[in-house]
Design a protein around this motif. Structure first.
Motif, short mmCIF file in Angstrom:
data_model
loop_
_atom_site.label_atom_id
_atom_site.label_comp_id
_atom_site.label_asym_id
_atom_site.label_seq_id
_atom_site.Cartn_x
_atom_site.Cartn_y
_atom_site.Cartn_z
N ILE A 94 13.53 0.39 7.93
CA ILE A 94 13.52 0.24 6.96
C ILE A 94 12.51 -0.24 6.72
CG2 ILE A 94 14.72 -1.65 5.00
CD1 ILE A 94 17.04 -2.04 7.19
N LEU A 95 12.12 0.34 5.16
CA LEU A 95 10.47 -0.11 4.57
C LEU A 95 10.94 -1.27 3.57
CD1 LEU A 95 7.96 0.81 4.02
CD2 LEU A 95 8.92 1.97 2.37
N VAL A 96 10.05 -1.93 3.45
CA VAL A 96 10.75 -3.20 2.23
C VAL A 96 9.01 -4.01 1.77
CG1 VAL A 96 11.28 -5.63 1.81
CG2 VAL A 96 12.40 -4.58 3.50
N THR A 97 9.44 -2.91 0.07
CA THR A 97 8.92 -2.97 -0.48
C THR A 97 8.30 -4.05 -0.99
OG1 THR A 97 9.68 -1.21 -2.33
CG2 THR A 97 8.48 -0.60 -0.84
N VAL B 71 11.88 -3.32 10.65
CA VAL B 71 10.95 -3.38 9.30
C VAL B 71 9.68 -2.87 9.57
CG1 VAL B 71 10.66 -5.10 7.27
CG2 VAL B 71 12.50 -5.25 8.33
N ARG B 72 9.60 -2.61 8.09
CA ARG B 72 8.21 -2.05 7.86
C ARG B 72 7.91 -2.74 6.56
NH1 ARG B 72 6.93 3.99 7.44
NH2 ARG B 72 6.41 4.05 10.00
N THR B 73 6.31 -3.51 6.18
CA THR B 73 6.66 -4.09 4.87
C THR B 73 5.23 -3.00 4.10
OG1 THR B 73 5.52 -5.85 5.85
CG2 THR B 73 7.82 -5.60 5.35
N THR B 74 5.04 -3.29 3.14
CA THR B 74 3.43 -2.93 2.37
C THR B 74 2.36 -3.95 2.04
OG1 THR B 74 4.82 -2.62 0.07
CG2 THR B 74 4.97 -0.56 1.67
N THR B 75 1.48 -3.69 2.09
CA THR B 75 0.59 -4.79 1.05
C THR B 75 -0.67 -3.85 0.71
OG1 THR B 75 -0.69 -6.49 1.56
CG2 THR B 75 -0.29 -4.88 2.98
N SER B 76 -0.58 -4.45 -0.84
CA SER B 76 -2.64 -3.97 -1.45
C SER B 76 -2.95 -4.31 -0.66
CB SER B 76 -1.57 -3.91 -2.63
OG SER B 76 -1.70 -5.11 -2.75
N ASP B 77 -3.64 -5.26 0.43
CA ASP B 77 -4.29 -5.83 0.55
C ASP B 77 -4.18 -6.29 2.19
OD1 ASP B 77 -6.47 -7.21 1.01
OD2 ASP B 77 -6.62 -8.66 -0.46
N PRO B 78 -4.91 -5.52 2.97
CA PRO B 78 -4.38 -5.96 4.27
C PRO B 78 -5.57 -6.93 4.67
CG PRO B 78 -4.84 -3.41 3.74
CD PRO B 78 -5.02 -4.03 2.21
N SER B 79 -6.78 -7.94 3.86
CA SER B 79 -6.80 -8.46 4.63
C SER B 79 -6.87 -10.14 4.56
CB SER B 79 -8.35 -8.29 3.66
OG SER B 79 -8.12 -8.88 2.07
N GLU C 27 6.27 -4.73 11.30
CA GLU C 27 5.00 -3.53 10.33
C GLU C 27 4.66 -3.57 9.66
OE1 GLU C 27 4.28 1.60 11.09
OE2 GLU C 27 5.82 0.82 11.48
N THR C 28 3.59 -3.89 9.37
CA THR C 28 2.39 -3.51 7.71
C THR C 28 1.77 -2.72 7.68
OG1 THR C 28 3.25 -6.41 8.08
CG2 THR C 28 1.75 -5.00 6.18
N VAL C 29 2.13 -1.67 6.90
CA VAL C 29 1.09 -1.04 6.44
C VAL C 29 0.71 -1.58 4.69
CG1 VAL C 29 2.10 0.66 7.91
CG2 VAL C 29 2.57 0.69 5.39
N GLU C 30 -0.90 -0.64 4.36
CA GLU C 30 -0.80 -0.68 3.53
C GLU C 30 -0.83 0.69 2.47
OE1 GLU C 30 -5.84 -0.66 0.93
OE2 GLU C 30 -5.55 0.14 3.09
N MET C 31 -0.67 -0.74 1.28
CA MET C 31 0.55 0.69 0.29
C MET C 31 0.15 0.15 -1.29
SD MET C 31 4.44 2.10 -0.78
CE MET C 31 4.35 0.80 -2.09
N ASP D 128 0.02 9.03 -2.03
CA ASP D 128 -0.46 9.69 -0.47
C ASP D 128 0.20 8.58 0.28
OD1 ASP D 128 -0.82 12.69 -0.86
OD2 ASP D 128 -3.14 11.79 -1.35
N GLN D 129 -0.18 7.39 -0.19
CA GLN D 129 0.16 5.67 0.63
C GLN D 129 1.30 6.23 0.98
OE1 GLN D 129 -2.04 2.71 -0.95
NE2 GLN D 129 -4.14 3.28 0.11
N VAL D 130 2.45 6.22 -0.72
CA VAL D 130 3.47 5.87 -0.97
C VAL D 130 4.26 6.69 0.07
CG1 VAL D 130 5.36 6.30 -2.49
CG2 VAL D 130 3.44 5.44 -2.88
N ALA D 131 3.94 7.94 0.33
CA ALA D 131 4.63 8.92 1.46
C ALA D 131 4.95 8.94 3.10
CB ALA D 131 4.15 10.44 0.79
N ALA D 132 3.02 8.26 3.29
CA ALA D 132 3.04 7.39 4.48
C ALA D 132 3.50 6.05 4.42
CB ALA D 132 0.94 7.55 4.74
#
Length: 344
Positions: free
Chosen positions: A3-6, A27-35, A46-50, A56-60
């Motif tokens: 599951i992706l949680v924005t 669960v995969r979550t998103t962040t606009s600031d990985p730092s 799992e956290t990804v930058e988005m 492109d980031q949304v698709a990934a």
């Protein structure tokens, strides 16, 4: 299920993610600031930058997931409608591209009025719902009004107005009915939306109590042991009320103004079938009084053991309240600027 949680670090998302993890989901979550340091549960996901505006980031972020929780709402800036539209469009395109099977979106209650009578933020949320529902995925939208719980924008407006104003001045048009719902009940409904059969549709979600908004303020004051007489004031413009409340509270001003605008209409559920379709059999919704009592609980040292109704470490700093005097002074200055000649 993967599951992706924005919006995972927001008020709802930060409480939903640990629930999903505890129930065995990946669960995969998103962040606009990985730092930036992650929430207390961030070692389990799992956290990804988005950036929602970066297609492109949304698709990934959507690659390989079974479901998406869309918990992104823009109410800041004059262009929030276009920002919401573009973000939802990027997500819809990513869902199509990667064959995501389900989207769950948390939105606001839509009153039964003509579209041109809707507030800008409700109209924008309705548009986002329509964009997300245009995909082949089963899209389940939960429409809620006042979320009860420490840290919720709606609850913090009630709390801070009640604590900072010894006398509550209520516009005569603010007699609309509201149907608050506890955050723990919203979380359970969001979880149920993962598995409810299609097709795509929306559910109105609300608690067992309906009341005029001023009565909700009175109920909070009583349970918080505050004496707050109410005075009804006629002919107060919506913009003036929004500006004053936005100045008085620590909640972002534009967010407050958008919420105040919605109170011209009843914000109650048109149906209650979510209790049958999304909640476990025998589940009991929290009433307003119990919701407030649990929301007023003190912060606990172990967030994993904390009641989601109470404060949690990832909640915005402005939910801690603090010294009311600067906010009151700001509200007085705002009133003077709107009502010339009022110097005292």
């Amino acid at each position: 299920m993967k599951i992706l949680v924005t919006g995972a670090t927001g008020y709802v998302g930060g409480r939903l993610v640990p629930l999903l993890l505890d129930r065995g989901h990946e669960v995969r979550t998103t962040t606009s600031d990985p730092s930036k340091e992650g929430p207390w549960w961030s070692d389990r996901d799992e956290t990804v930058e988005m950036d929602i505006l970066d297609a492109d980031q949304v698709a990934a972020a959507c690659e390989g997931v079974d479901a998406v929780y869309y918990l992104i709402h823009g109410m800041k800036g004059e262009d929030f409608v276009e920002t919401d539209r573009q973000g939802a469009t990027n997500m819809a395109e990513a869902v199509r591209a990667h064959g995501v099977g389900r989207v769950v979106y948390l939105s606001g209650l839509v009153p039964p009025v003509d579209h041109d009578e809707l507030s800008r933020h409700i109209a924008s949320r309705l548009e986002v719902e329509e964009i997300l529902s245009s995909t082949p995925a089963v899209t389940i939208t939960l429409r809620a009004a006042v979320l009860m719980g420490s840290g919720s924008t709606s609850f913090e407006v009630i709390r801070q107005v009640s604590e900072r104003l010894p006398l509550q001045t209520v516009p005569d048009w603010m007699r609309s009915q509201v149907q608050p719902i506890a955050i723990v009940d919203v979380l359970e409904a969001l979880y149920g939306a993962l598995s409810v059969p299609g097709p795509s549709r929306h559910y109105d979600v609300g608690g067992p109590d309906r009341m005029p908004y001023p009565e909700l303020l009175e109920t909070y004051a009583d349970l918080a042991d505050l004496t707050r007489p109410q005075v009804t004031i006629p002919l107060l413009p919506t913009q003036l009320v929004g500006t004053l409340v936005g100045s008085l509270t620590d909640v972002p001003a534009q967010t407050v103004e958008s919420l105040i605008e919605s109170l011209h209409h009843d914000m109650v559920c048109g149906e209650d079938d979510f209790t049958r379709d999304l909640l476990p059999e025998g589940y009991e919704l929290l009433g307003v009084e119990e919701s407030i009592r649990r929301s007023l609980a003190p912060r606990t040292a172990e967030p994993a053991q904390a009641d989601p109704m109470g404060p949690l470490p990832h909640d915005p700093a402005w939910t801690d309240g603090g010294d009311a005097r600067p906010a009151v002074a700001k509200a007085v200055d705002a009133a003077k600027s709107i009502l010339p000649g009022q110097d005292d």
